[in-house]
Scaffold this motif. Structure first.
Motif, PDB file in Angstrom:
ATOM      1  N   VAL A 122       0.863  -1.187   0.000  1.00  0.00           N
ATOM      2  CA  VAL A 122       0.000   0.000   0.000  1.00  0.00           C
ATOM      3  C   VAL A 122       0.897   1.234   0.000  1.00  0.00           C
ATOM      4  CG1 VAL A 122      -1.621   1.346   1.399  1.00  0.00           C
ATOM      5  CG2 VAL A 122      -1.933  -1.120   1.177  1.00  0.00           C
ATOM      6  N   LEU A 123       0.571   2.184  -0.847  1.00  0.00           N
ATOM      7  CA  LEU A 123       1.343   3.440  -0.857  1.00  0.00           C
ATOM      8  C   LEU A 123       0.395   4.593  -0.599  1.00  0.00           C
ATOM      9  CD1 LEU A 123       2.678   1.616  -3.522  1.00  0.00           C
ATOM     10  CD2 LEU A 123       4.444   3.228  -2.842  1.00  0.00           C
ATOM     11  N   ASP A 124       0.708   5.368   0.418  1.00  0.00           N
ATOM     12  CA  ASP A 124      -0.110   6.515   0.824  1.00  0.00           C
ATOM     13  C   ASP A 124       0.681   7.744   0.407  1.00  0.00           C
ATOM     14  OD1 ASP A 124      -0.715   8.750   2.588  1.00  0.00           O
ATOM     15  OD2 ASP A 124      -1.713   7.376   3.980  1.00  0.00           O
ATOM     16  N   TYR A 125       0.192   8.440  -0.614  1.00  0.00           N
ATOM     17  CA  TYR A 125       0.970   9.592  -1.091  1.00  0.00           C
ATOM     18  C   TYR A 125       0.071  10.660  -1.692  1.00  0.00           C
ATOM     19  CZ  TYR A 125       0.571   7.322  -5.699  1.00  0.00           C
ATOM     20  OH  TYR A 125       0.105   6.734  -6.855  1.00  0.00           O
ATOM     21  N   SER A 126       0.658  11.788  -1.918  1.00  0.00           N
ATOM     22  CA  SER A 126      -0.009  13.013  -2.388  1.00  0.00           C
ATOM     23  C   SER A 126      -0.893  13.557  -1.256  1.00  0.00           C
ATOM     24  CB  SER A 126      -0.799  12.797  -3.667  1.00  0.00           C
ATOM     25  OG  SER A 126      -1.047  14.057  -4.249  1.00  0.00           O
ATOM     26  N   SER A 127      -2.013  12.910  -0.974  1.00  0.00           N
ATOM     27  CA  SER A 127      -2.829  13.197   0.211  1.00  0.00           C
ATOM     28  C   SER A 127      -2.867  14.668   0.630  1.00  0.00           C
ATOM     29  CB  SER A 127      -2.303  12.361   1.394  1.00  0.00           C
ATOM     30  OG  SER A 127      -2.133  11.016   1.023  1.00  0.00           O
ATOM     31  N   PRO A 128      -3.269  15.566  -0.271  1.00  0.00           N
ATOM     32  CA  PRO A 128      -3.300  16.978   0.123  1.00  0.00           C
ATOM     33  C   PRO A 128      -4.427  17.265   1.107  1.00  0.00           C
ATOM     34  CG  PRO A 128      -4.253  16.700  -2.056  1.00  0.00           C
ATOM     35  CD  PRO A 128      -3.725  15.352  -1.650  1.00  0.00           C
ATOM     36  N   ASN A 129      -4.298  18.380   1.802  1.00  0.00           N
ATOM     37  CA  ASN A 129      -5.378  18.823   2.666  1.00  0.00           C
ATOM     38  C   ASN A 129      -6.364  19.582   1.799  1.00  0.00           C
ATOM     39  OD1 ASN A 129      -4.243  17.692   4.905  1.00  0.00           O
ATOM     40  ND2 ASN A 129      -3.122  19.555   5.469  1.00  0.00           N
ATOM     41  N   THR A 130      -7.581  19.092   1.742  1.00  0.00           N
ATOM     42  CA  THR A 130      -8.552  19.681   0.825  1.00  0.00           C
ATOM     43  C   THR A 130      -8.837  21.116   1.241  1.00  0.00           C
ATOM     44  OG1 THR A 130     -10.333  18.836   2.169  1.00  0.00           O
ATOM     45  CG2 THR A 130      -9.634  17.489   0.330  1.00  0.00           C
ATOM     46  N   SER A 131      -9.292  21.862   0.287  1.00  0.00           N
ATOM     47  CA  SER A 131      -9.575  23.280   0.483  1.00  0.00           C
ATOM     48  C   SER A 131      -8.305  24.113   0.551  1.00  0.00           C
ATOM     49  CB  SER A 131     -10.379  23.572   1.758  1.00  0.00           C
ATOM     50  OG  SER A 131     -11.441  22.688   1.855  1.00  0.00           O
ATOM     51  N   LYS A 132      -7.192  23.444   0.499  1.00  0.00           N
ATOM     52  CA  LYS A 132      -5.952  24.221   0.444  1.00  0.00           C
ATOM     53  C   LYS A 132      -5.408  24.079  -0.970  1.00  0.00           C
ATOM     54  CE  LYS A 132      -4.173  23.712   5.094  1.00  0.00           C
ATOM     55  NZ  LYS A 132      -2.933  23.422   5.784  1.00  0.00           N
ATOM     56  N   PRO A 133      -4.573  24.984  -1.410  1.00  0.00           N
ATOM     57  CA  PRO A 133      -4.064  24.871  -2.779  1.00  0.00           C
ATOM     58  C   PRO A 133      -3.064  23.739  -2.902  1.00  0.00           C
ATOM     59  CG  PRO A 133      -3.001  26.672  -1.640  1.00  0.00           C
ATOM     60  CD  PRO A 133      -4.036  26.156  -0.710  1.00  0.00           C
ATOM     61  N   PHE A 134      -2.978  23.230  -4.099  1.00  0.00           N
ATOM     62  CA  PHE A 134      -2.008  22.189  -4.401  1.00  0.00           C
ATOM     63  C   PHE A 134      -0.737  22.936  -4.796  1.00  0.00           C
ATOM     64  CE2 PHE A 134      -0.373  18.429  -6.349  1.00  0.00           C
ATOM     65  CZ  PHE A 134      -1.126  17.397  -5.830  1.00  0.00           C
ATOM     66  N   HIS A 135       0.175  23.052  -3.869  1.00  0.00           N
ATOM     67  CA  HIS A 135       1.326  23.903  -4.164  1.00  0.00           C
ATOM     68  C   HIS A 135       2.603  23.088  -4.350  1.00  0.00           C
ATOM     69  CE1 HIS A 135       2.795  23.491  -0.089  1.00  0.00           C
ATOM     70  NE2 HIS A 135       1.592  23.799   0.358  1.00  0.00           N
ATOM     71  N   ILE A 136       3.676  23.798  -4.583  1.00  0.00           N
ATOM     72  CA  ILE A 136       4.917  23.106  -4.946  1.00  0.00           C
ATOM     73  C   ILE A 136       5.394  22.167  -3.833  1.00  0.00           C
ATOM     74  CG2 ILE A 136       6.376  25.059  -4.286  1.00  0.00           C
ATOM     75  CD1 ILE A 136       8.165  24.246  -6.686  1.00  0.00           C
ATOM     76  N   GLY A 137       4.980  22.437  -2.597  1.00  0.00           N
ATOM     77  CA  GLY A 137       5.325  21.545  -1.494  1.00  0.00           C
ATOM     78  C   GLY A 137       4.735  20.150  -1.679  1.00  0.00           C
ATOM     79  N   HIS A 138       3.661  20.032  -2.454  1.00  0.00           N
ATOM     80  CA  HIS A 138       3.040  18.714  -2.669  1.00  0.00           C
ATOM     81  C   HIS A 138       3.705  17.928  -3.778  1.00  0.00           C
ATOM     82  CE1 HIS A 138      -0.439  20.917  -0.831  1.00  0.00           C
ATOM     83  NE2 HIS A 138      -0.332  19.859  -0.056  1.00  0.00           N
ATOM     84  N   LEU A 139       4.576  18.601  -4.523  1.00  0.00           N
ATOM     85  CA  LEU A 139       5.225  17.914  -5.630  1.00  0.00           C
ATOM     86  C   LEU A 139       5.949  16.670  -5.109  1.00  0.00           C
ATOM     87  CD1 LEU A 139       5.904  18.088  -8.626  1.00  0.00           C
ATOM     88  CD2 LEU A 139       7.916  19.435  -8.059  1.00  0.00           C
ATOM     89  N   GLY A 140       6.648  16.828  -3.979  1.00  0.00           N
ATOM     90  CA  GLY A 140       7.443  15.733  -3.425  1.00  0.00           C
ATOM     91  C   GLY A 140       6.627  14.495  -3.146  1.00  0.00           C
ATOM     92  N   THR A 141       5.613  14.616  -2.296  1.00  0.00           N
ATOM     93  CA  THR A 141       4.846  13.425  -1.946  1.00  0.00           C
ATOM     94  C   THR A 141       4.188  12.828  -3.185  1.00  0.00           C
ATOM     95  OG1 THR A 141       2.914  12.619  -0.738  1.00  0.00           O
ATOM     96  CG2 THR A 141       3.005  14.977  -1.117  1.00  0.00           C
ATOM     97  N   THR A 142       3.734  13.690  -4.093  1.00  0.00           N
ATOM     98  CA  THR A 142       3.012  13.179  -5.256  1.00  0.00           C
ATOM     99  C   THR A 142       3.932  12.404  -6.196  1.00  0.00           C
ATOM    100  OG1 THR A 142       1.559  15.088  -5.070  1.00  0.00           O
ATOM    101  CG2 THR A 142       1.462  13.863  -7.125  1.00  0.00           C
TER     102      THR A 142
END
Ligand code: ARG
Length: 572
Positions: A122-142
């Motif tokens: 199982v891989l748990d990744y990207s997992s942004p906090n909704t209602s917040k923007p998808f910003h460059i900090g999410h690039l890593g996990t994604t």
């Protein structure tokens, strides 16, 4: 294990036993000691004999001299003692075998393994906090997360990718407060995620002046937990808006998830776990909140329930891990998040261990460093963010301008610009050792020279163009290549290392190994391309060999790019 290193280590093992009676060293141990010398004049593989000097009670040069007398089959390699090293040179016959019987025969499966067969990851990744923007900090996990999924699949594992959306927490309460106070339905419909972010930023500005807004947000979230219909409807609506936007980015990256199973999914699955904590006397009250004391393990307490009884991030993670174990029977569950969350994972892993779950060691946290732009840290609260969608569109635009200039007649310009623009950002990011903090400079990422994605993609397109011009690229099973230059041999030697790099990338959870490998292969290929005429070569056999090398390099470049979430256009 890599075939030629394995053979060398077996022969070495026999030789050690023969020359040094009583040695207990195994072939596997010797395999681990083999090195790639930094300079090929020192051989293709080297054995540093000083690693054995204590066990064999001999001086390293003596050991090297003795072992060089062993008989290494001519179709494998030749061996030469040099000081404390035994240097091996891979034979031409062996290189031909790698080229034809390994790379060309296995094609896109070259470099894959099957040790994961029958096991679930199982891989748990990207997992942004909704209602917040998808910003460059999410690039890593994604991208790290997806790359690890592709790598595990390449090793035969059955992989389940989960987007553990942060869709259940006080931040959703804040969103609701902001919308109820200052929001407007039409405006949010029109602006989408951007509208939600504006409200989020406004909430934090106002809460600076009036901290009671934070209590209000907690109360709204608490109402969500009590299934308040109005709040649940708002929450669902916000969620849809966010998902729509995330999907645009996921599409550009070619990423899909097997499940969107966010924190909200576990809102009714925590009680059972909290009961176990109670039964095991793990819970303690601290200023009204329920905690698990971890001082014995040198960690701050793990917060399980807030004073108002609302659940917390660790509780939801514990419930999610149990659910995944029950439903997906994983042999590993991998979480990719920023290093800022390392303590959180260490804490709840420990709590699970104390609860008696004996599979805690199957949970793996894979942390990564922070990204800044021009050295500035990003924070959603202040609105200081670089959105991934903006970064991607800037990159695509710039690539498109380059293509307009260099190859204006290219057929599928838009598609290629996206593949190269988005790929450039991804590659630039993944090239770094994941735990390092990086400062992102778009111009560097987009260069067609140096260690960049466009450089690798361009090299792949070059191999395609050679094959197209060559016409026939299948010289039959009986064809024996003829390797006449170091440049040709070097490309094949780099090709030979690919499976080993894949293995190391999986073992260390390190996509950068694949990105670096792609550069190594592209560089070796370009050196070959510039120094060895391919299509204009008069000697039929040499020409065919070179076409084969281009074909093999193309196959492996494409696989490497695929494994790091990049596309490989045939023409740029
Ligand atoms: N939503 C979290 C964040 O954006 C990441 C979730 C990671 N996964 C997990 N199971 N905790 O920071």
């Amino acid at each position: 294990m890599i075939a030629f290193k394995k053979q060398i280590s077996e022969i070495l093992c026999d030789a050690v036993k023969k020359s040094f009676a009583g040695s207990e060293i195994t072939a596997d141990e010797l395999y681990e000691m083999l090195e790639y010398p930094p300079d090929s004049s020192m051989g293709d593989v080297a054995f540093p004999c000083f690693k054995l000097s204590r066990a064999l009670r001999s001086a390293p040069p003596m050991i090297a001299a003795k072992l060089s007398e062993a008989s290494f089959p001519e179709e494998l390699c030749s061996a030469e003692a040099k000081g404390p090293y035994l240097n091996f040179k891979i034979s031409e016959k062996y290189l031909c075998r790698i080229l034809c019987n390994e790379v060309l025969e296995k094609g896109e499966n070259y470099g894959s393994f099957d040790f994961g067969k029958g096991k679930n990851v199982v891989l748990d990744y990207s997992s942004p906090n909704t209602s917040k923007p998808f910003h460059i900090g999410h690039l890593g996990t994604t991208v790290i997360g997806h790359c690890l999924k592709l790598l595990h699949e390449f090793a035969g594992y059955n992989c389940i990718g989960i987007n553990h959306l942060g869709d259940w927490g006080t931040q959703n309460g804040k969103q609701i407060v902001a919308f109820k106070r200052w929001g407007n339905k039409e405006e949010v419909e029109e602006k989408g995620c951007d509208g939600l972010v504006e409200l989020y930023v406004k909430f934090h500005e106002e809460a600076e002046k009036d901290p009671s807004l934070n209590d209000e947000a907690r109360a709204e979230f608490k109402k969500m937990e009590m299934h308040d219909p109005e709040n649940i409807a708002l929450w669902k609506w916000f969620l849809d808006i966010s998902l729509k936007e995330y999907n645009v980015t996921y599409d550009q990256l070619g990423i899909t998830f097997d499940h969107y199973m966010g924190e909200s999914f576990f809102s009714d699955k925590m009680d059972a776990q909290i009961q176990i904590m109670r039964d095991k006397n793990l819970l303690m009250l601290d200023d009204g909140a329920s905690i698990v004391d971890l001082s014995e393990y040198n960690m701050p307490p793990c917060l399980i329930l807030k004073r108002d009884g609302a659940s917390l991030y660790p509780s939801r993670d514990i419930a999610a891990a149990v659910y995944r174990k029950d439903n997906f029977d994983f042999s590993k569950c991998i979480y990719v998040t920023s290093a800022g969350q390392s303590l959180h994972f260490a804490q709840w892993f420990k709590v699970m261990e104390l609860m008696g779950y004996d599979w805690v060691d199957q949970l793996v946290h894979v942390p990564y460093g922070t990204v800044s732009i021009g050295g500035e840290k990003l924070a959603t609260r202040t609105g200081n963010v670089v959105l991934l969608k903006h970064l991607f569109s800037q990159a695509i635009e710039k690539v498109s301008a380059v293509i307009d200039e260099k190859n204006p007649d290219l057929a599928n310009k838009a598609e290629v610009s996206e593949a190269v623009g988005v790929g450039a950002v991804v590659f630039h990011y993944l090239f770094n050792t994941r735990i390092k903090d990086i400062s992102f400079v778009l111009e560097d990422a987009l260069s067609f020279e140096g260690s960049t994605g466009p450089y690798v993609q361009y090299t792949y397109a070059r191999t395609c163009s050679i094959l197209e011009k060559a016409g026939n690229t299948d010289f039959g099973a009986d064809f024996v290549p003829s390797i006449t230059t170091d440049e040709e041999a070097d490309v094949i030697k780099v090709l030979a290392r690919f499976p080993e790099r894949v293995l190391a990338a999986i073992e260390d959870y390190e996509p950068s190994y694949i990105a670096r490998y792609a550069i190594e292969l592209a560089t070796a290929f370009n050196r070959f391309y510039h120094n060895c005429p391919i299509l204009s070569c008069d000697d039929e056999k040499v020409r065919s060999t070179r076409v084969y090398i281009a074909k093999a390099a193309g196959i492996v470049l494409k696989t490497a790019l695929r494994l790091i979430c990049m596309r490989a256009p045939e023409k740029i």
